[in-house]
Design a protein around this motif. Structure first.
Motif, short mmCIF file in Angstrom:
data_model
loop_
_atom_site.label_atom_id
_atom_site.label_comp_id
_atom_site.label_asym_id
_atom_site.label_seq_id
_atom_site.Cartn_x
_atom_site.Cartn_y
_atom_site.Cartn_z
N ARG A 121 0.83 -1.20 0.00
CA ARG A 121 0.00 0.00 0.00
C ARG A 121 0.87 1.24 0.00
N ARG A 122 0.37 2.30 -0.61
CA ARG A 122 1.05 3.60 -0.72
C ARG A 122 2.36 3.51 -1.49
N GLY A 124 2.12 2.91 -5.09
CA GLY A 124 1.78 3.08 -6.50
C GLY A 124 1.08 1.90 -7.14
N GLY A 126 -2.04 0.75 -6.54
CA GLY A 126 -3.40 1.14 -6.90
C GLY A 126 -3.42 2.02 -8.15
N SER A 127 -2.50 2.95 -8.24
CA SER A 127 -2.42 3.82 -9.41
C SER A 127 -2.08 3.03 -10.67
N LYS A 131 -4.50 2.76 -13.98
CA LYS A 131 -4.00 3.06 -15.32
C LYS A 131 -4.19 1.85 -16.24
N GLY A 168 -11.04 3.06 -4.13
CA GLY A 168 -9.99 3.96 -4.60
C GLY A 168 -10.13 5.33 -3.97
N THR A 169 -9.15 6.18 -4.25
CA THR A 169 -9.20 7.54 -3.72
C THR A 169 -9.37 8.54 -4.86
N MET A 172 -6.11 9.54 -6.49
CA MET A 172 -5.60 8.55 -7.43
C MET A 172 -6.29 8.71 -8.79
N ALA A 176 -4.80 10.14 -12.55
CA ALA A 176 -4.92 9.35 -13.77
C ALA A 176 -5.70 10.09 -14.86
#
Length: 195
Positions: A121-122, A124, A126-127, A131, A168-169, A172, A176
């Protein structure tokens, strides 16, 4: 570390179980089935807990288009996201709050959730999943990708657990290239990206 993202396929099932960590053996945990069911009240106490694990496994095994993506860091499974046509998620299309924000769009795809293994976590993951979900949707004919993340900056809590931001946030999604098209709640924007 670079993140690689691959479609969830039957031969990657154990990787997905590993991403879900301690919940990976619990068949009644969500297993990304929540949005596949119409929005409804709580289940009866007499109803047996659904076997969501088997449902997702069966779905992945039978899919012609994968229902989600798995992220890998240094070859190890690190995250998951579900993405597919919005029309395939009754829990999204049947949600009254979302219906006030969304317009009819047969080409819209939806990113429902993210699961990132706690050590990653934290970092990248999730990003990278978001993508890759956009690219995956584009490759499969989507005209737009949408999601319903959490605006962490608008929350009153000092710290936020991973389970509270499984959709998600907002940060984030903004990073994107997504734009806010409305809100269902002060902390819940609806985000959209034309692809």
């Amino acid at each position: 570390m670079p993140v690689q993202v691959r479609p969830a396929t039957a031969d990657r099932w154990r990787d997905l179980v590993e991403v879900f960590g301690r919940r990976g053996e619990d068949p009644s945990w969500c297993w990304c089935q929540r949005f596949l069911r119409p929005a409804a009240g709580a289940a009866s106490a007499q109803e047996p807990a659904p076997d969501n694990r088997c449902a997702l496994r069966r779905e992945i095994a039978q899919a012609t288009v994968s229902p989600g993506l798995i992220a890998y860091v240094s070859g190890q499974p690190a995250g998951w996201t579900r993405v597919g046509p919005r029309s395939g998620f009754p829990g999204v299309s049947g949600n009254r709050a979302l219906a006030k924000v969304l317009t009819e769009d047969p080409g819209a795809w939806w990113v429902t959730c993210f699961a990132v293994d706690s050590p990653h976590r934290r970092s990248g993951v999730g990003s990278a999943l978001l993508k890759a979900a956009v690219e995956f949707a584009r490759e499969h004919g989507a005209t737009a990708v949408e999601g319903h993340p959490v605006d962490v900056a608008a929350l009153s809590a000092a710290s936020v657990s991973g389970s509270a931001i499984y959709t998600g946030t907002m940060a984030m999604f903004c990073a994107a290239g997504f734009s806010e098209i409305g809100r269902t709640y002060p902390t819940r924007p609806v985000m959209r990206l034309l692809v």
